[in-house]
Design a protein around this motif. Structure first.
Motif, PDB file in Angstrom:
ATOM      1  N   MET A   1       0.820  -1.205   0.000  1.00  0.00           N
ATOM      2  CA  MET A   1       0.000   0.000   0.000  1.00  0.00           C
ATOM      3  C   MET A   1       0.862   1.267   0.000  1.00  0.00           C
ATOM      4  O   MET A   1       0.525   2.234  -0.654  1.00  0.00           O
ATOM      5  CB  MET A   1      -0.932  -0.032   1.224  1.00  0.00           C
ATOM      6  N   HIS A   2       1.998   1.206   0.736  1.00  0.00           N
ATOM      7  CA  HIS A   2       2.901   2.363   0.805  1.00  0.00           C
ATOM      8  C   HIS A   2       3.427   2.725  -0.581  1.00  0.00           C
ATOM      9  O   HIS A   2       3.554   3.903  -0.917  1.00  0.00           O
ATOM     10  CB  HIS A   2       4.052   2.069   1.760  1.00  0.00           C
ATOM     11  N   ILE A   3       3.732   1.712  -1.383  1.00  0.00           N
ATOM     12  CA  ILE A   3       4.267   1.957  -2.727  1.00  0.00           C
ATOM     13  C   ILE A   3       3.222   2.650  -3.590  1.00  0.00           C
ATOM     14  O   ILE A   3       3.536   3.578  -4.332  1.00  0.00           O
ATOM     15  CB  ILE A   3       4.735   0.633  -3.375  1.00  0.00           C
ATOM     16  N   VAL A   4       1.974   2.231  -3.485  1.00  0.00           N
ATOM     17  CA  VAL A   4       0.893   2.839  -4.272  1.00  0.00           C
ATOM     18  C   VAL A   4       0.732   4.312  -3.896  1.00  0.00           C
ATOM     19  O   VAL A   4       0.638   5.181  -4.766  1.00  0.00           O
ATOM     20  CB  VAL A   4      -0.435   2.078  -4.069  1.00  0.00           C
ATOM     21  N   ILE A   5       0.733   4.616  -2.607  1.00  0.00           N
ATOM     22  CA  ILE A   5       0.603   5.999  -2.149  1.00  0.00           C
ATOM     23  C   ILE A   5       1.801   6.818  -2.633  1.00  0.00           C
ATOM     24  O   ILE A   5       1.638   7.943  -3.119  1.00  0.00           O
ATOM     25  CB  ILE A   5       0.466   6.060  -0.613  1.00  0.00           C
ATOM     26  N   SER A   6       2.999   6.251  -2.540  1.00  0.00           N
ATOM     27  CA  SER A   6       4.203   6.946  -2.981  1.00  0.00           C
ATOM     28  C   SER A   6       4.137   7.251  -4.481  1.00  0.00           C
ATOM     29  O   SER A   6       4.466   8.362  -4.911  1.00  0.00           O
ATOM     30  CB  SER A   6       5.432   6.102  -2.669  1.00  0.00           C
ATOM     31  N   VAL A   7       3.683   6.298  -5.277  1.00  0.00           N
ATOM     32  CA  VAL A   7       3.567   6.506  -6.721  1.00  0.00           C
ATOM     33  C   VAL A   7       2.507   7.565  -7.027  1.00  0.00           C
ATOM     34  O   VAL A   7       2.719   8.442  -7.870  1.00  0.00           O
ATOM     35  CB  VAL A   7       3.252   5.173  -7.446  1.00  0.00           C
ATOM     36  N   LEU A   8       1.373   7.520  -6.337  1.00  0.00           N
ATOM     37  CA  LEU A   8       0.313   8.504  -6.570  1.00  0.00           C
ATOM     38  C   LEU A   8       0.762   9.915  -6.173  1.00  0.00           C
ATOM     39  O   LEU A   8       0.475  10.881  -6.885  1.00  0.00           O
ATOM     40  CB  LEU A   8      -0.958   8.110  -5.820  1.00  0.00           C
ATOM     41  N   VAL A   9       1.456  10.026  -5.057  1.00  0.00           N
ATOM     42  CA  VAL A   9       1.966  11.335  -4.636  1.00  0.00           C
ATOM     43  C   VAL A   9       2.994  11.842  -5.646  1.00  0.00           C
ATOM     44  O   VAL A   9       2.972  13.013  -6.032  1.00  0.00           O
ATOM     45  CB  VAL A   9       2.568  11.266  -3.209  1.00  0.00           C
ATOM     46  N   SER A  10       3.873  10.950  -6.102  1.00  0.00           N
ATOM     47  CA  SER A  10       4.873  11.334  -7.108  1.00  0.00           C
ATOM     48  C   SER A  10       4.203  11.782  -8.401  1.00  0.00           C
ATOM     49  O   SER A  10       4.614  12.779  -9.009  1.00  0.00           O
ATOM     50  CB  SER A  10       5.814  10.158  -7.401  1.00  0.00           C
ATOM     51  N   LEU A  11       3.163  11.075  -8.828  1.00  0.00           N
ATOM     52  CA  LEU A  11       2.426  11.451 -10.030  1.00  0.00           C
ATOM     53  C   LEU A  11       1.786  12.825  -9.863  1.00  0.00           C
ATOM     54  O   LEU A  11       1.891  13.686 -10.745  1.00  0.00           O
ATOM     55  CB  LEU A  11       1.359  10.404 -10.354  1.00  0.00           C
ATOM     56  N   PHE A  12       1.164  13.062  -8.727  1.00  0.00           N
ATOM     57  CA  PHE A  12       0.520  14.348  -8.460  1.00  0.00           C
ATOM     58  C   PHE A  12       1.541  15.486  -8.464  1.00  0.00           C
ATOM     59  O   PHE A  12       1.326  16.530  -9.086  1.00  0.00           O
ATOM     60  CB  PHE A  12      -0.235  14.312  -7.128  1.00  0.00           C
ATOM     61  N   VAL A  13       2.663  15.276  -7.774  1.00  0.00           N
ATOM     62  CA  VAL A  13       3.690  16.321  -7.697  1.00  0.00           C
ATOM     63  C   VAL A  13       4.277  16.585  -9.081  1.00  0.00           C
ATOM     64  O   VAL A  13       4.502  17.740  -9.465  1.00  0.00           O
ATOM     65  CB  VAL A  13       4.784  15.933  -6.676  1.00  0.00           C
ATOM     66  N   GLY A  14       4.525  15.537  -9.865  1.00  0.00           N
ATOM     67  CA  GLY A  14       5.038  15.705 -11.223  1.00  0.00           C
ATOM     68  C   GLY A  14       4.075  16.469 -12.108  1.00  0.00           C
ATOM     69  O   GLY A  14       4.471  17.354 -12.873  1.00  0.00           O
ATOM     70  N   LEU A  15       2.778  16.135 -12.013  1.00  0.00           N
ATOM     71  CA  LEU A  15       1.766  16.859 -12.796  1.00  0.00           C
ATOM     72  C   LEU A  15       1.680  18.318 -12.359  1.00  0.00           C
ATOM     73  O   LEU A  15       1.583  19.218 -13.201  1.00  0.00           O
ATOM     74  CB  LEU A  15       0.401  16.179 -12.656  1.00  0.00           C
ATOM     75  N   LEU A  16       1.725  18.561 -11.075  1.00  0.00           N
ATOM     76  CA  LEU A  16       1.689  19.929 -10.557  1.00  0.00           C
ATOM     77  C   LEU A  16       2.900  20.724 -11.059  1.00  0.00           C
ATOM     78  O   LEU A  16       2.764  21.873 -11.500  1.00  0.00           O
ATOM     79  CB  LEU A  16       1.660  19.915  -9.030  1.00  0.00           C
ATOM     80  N   PHE A  17       4.068  20.097 -11.032  1.00  0.00           N
ATOM     81  CA  PHE A  17       5.285  20.739 -11.529  1.00  0.00           C
ATOM     82  C   PHE A  17       5.154  21.053 -13.019  1.00  0.00           C
ATOM     83  O   PHE A  17       5.454  22.162 -13.462  1.00  0.00           O
ATOM     84  CB  PHE A  17       6.488  19.826 -11.269  1.00  0.00           C
ATOM     85  N   GLY A  18       4.702  20.087 -13.803  1.00  0.00           N
ATOM     86  CA  GLY A  18       4.534  20.289 -15.242  1.00  0.00           C
ATOM     87  C   GLY A  18       3.540  21.389 -15.560  1.00  0.00           C
ATOM     88  O   GLY A  18       3.776  22.233 -16.434  1.00  0.00           O
ATOM     89  N   ILE A  19       2.427  21.405 -14.859  1.00  0.00           N
ATOM     90  CA  ILE A  19       1.423  22.457 -15.067  1.00  0.00           C
ATOM     91  C   ILE A  19       2.013  23.822 -14.703  1.00  0.00           C
ATOM     92  O   ILE A  19       1.797  24.815 -15.406  1.00  0.00           O
ATOM     93  CB  ILE A  19       0.140  22.159 -14.261  1.00  0.00           C
ATOM     94  N   GLY A  20       2.778  23.870 -13.622  1.00  0.00           N
ATOM     95  CA  GLY A  20       3.429  25.124 -13.237  1.00  0.00           C
ATOM     96  C   GLY A  20       4.406  25.606 -14.298  1.00  0.00           C
ATOM     97  O   GLY A  20       4.468  26.808 -14.598  1.00  0.00           O
ATOM     98  N   LEU A  21       5.149  24.684 -14.887  1.00  0.00           N
ATOM     99  CA  LEU A  21       6.077  25.050 -15.959  1.00  0.00           C
ATOM    100  C   LEU A  21       5.334  25.609 -17.163  1.00  0.00           C
ATOM    101  O   LEU A  21       5.751  26.605 -17.762  1.00  0.00           O
ATOM    102  CB  LEU A  21       6.912  23.837 -16.386  1.00  0.00           C
ATOM    103  N   ILE A  22       4.222  24.987 -17.510  1.00  0.00           N
ATOM    104  CA  ILE A  22       3.432  25.441 -18.658  1.00  0.00           C
ATOM    105  C   ILE A  22       2.835  26.815 -18.382  1.00  0.00           C
ATOM    106  O   ILE A  22       2.938  27.732 -19.205  1.00  0.00           O
ATOM    107  CB  ILE A  22       2.340  24.407 -19.004  1.00  0.00           C
ATOM    108  N   LEU A  23       2.210  26.979 -17.217  1.00  0.00           N
ATOM    109  CA  LEU A  23       1.567  28.256 -16.881  1.00  0.00           C
ATOM    110  C   LEU A  23       2.571  29.405 -16.753  1.00  0.00           C
ATOM    111  O   LEU A  23       2.248  30.552 -17.065  1.00  0.00           O
ATOM    112  CB  LEU A  23       0.761  28.125 -15.588  1.00  0.00           C
ATOM    113  N   SER A  24       3.783  29.099 -16.311  1.00  0.00           N
ATOM    114  CA  SER A  24       4.793  30.151 -16.122  1.00  0.00           C
ATOM    115  C   SER A  24       5.502  30.536 -17.419  1.00  0.00           C
ATOM    116  O   SER A  24       6.238  31.514 -17.442  1.00  0.00           O
ATOM    117  CB  SER A  24       5.831  29.703 -15.098  1.00  0.00           C
TER     118      SER A  24
END
Length: 154
Positions: A1-24
């Motif tokens: 379960m820890h691995i799934v949460i870690s992957v989901l958090v990593s996916l969310f942070v990566g998407l947030l970073f990418g969106i920030g790069l695009i918007l900026s």
């Protein structure tokens, strides 16, 4: 379960970073090159983006430095070296030259891959080729160092 949460958090942070790069505007090579063109039609707006990123990073690193584990419980692995050496300077120069020539650095180039445009794909291939060349040279250097040390012991 820890691995799934870690992957989901990593996916969310990566998407947030990418969106920030695009918007900026960091994924627009023309905007980046405009920021780097100090003698021409300089666009200082990316300086605010970088300043904001540095401020957030300073705060995050200060908090992280006082912790032994991450928020998800993983071991913290922060850089320990503070030495400015030849490798760091040459790496910084190569990074800056690539950024100035292409208008991309690794994060924005990866975010720009979704556009399907040839330029971020070419940049990505060149970046991967550079990473492979670096690893091969590091391996050869380590082998040479090992061989010379072994010969010195004889």
């Amino acid at each position: 379960m820890h691995i799934v949460i870690s992957v989901l958090v990593s996916l969310f942070v990566g998407l947030l970073f990418g969106i920030g790069l695009i918007l900026s505007g960091m994924t627009d090579p023309a905007k980046v090159l405009g920021f780097l063109d100090l003698a021409g039609n300089w666009d200082p707006s990316l300086g605010l983006v970088m300043g904001g990123a540095i401020a957030v990073s300073l705060l995050a690193f200060r908090v992280a430095a006082g912790r032994k584990t991450s928020l998800l419980g993983d071991v913290m692995r922060l850089p320990k070296s503070t030495q400015i050496d030849r490798r760091l300077v040459l790496g910084g120069l190569a990074f800056g030259a690539g950024w100035g020539l292409a208008g991309y650095c690794p994060g924005p180039a990866l975010a720009s891959l979704a556009s399907g445009s040839a330029k971020p794909i070419i940049f990505g291939v060149a970046m991967l080729a550079g990473m492979v060349i670096f690893e091969v040279l590091e391996h050869l250097s380590a082998q040479k160092s090992y061989t010379s040390k072994a010969n010195a012991r004889r």
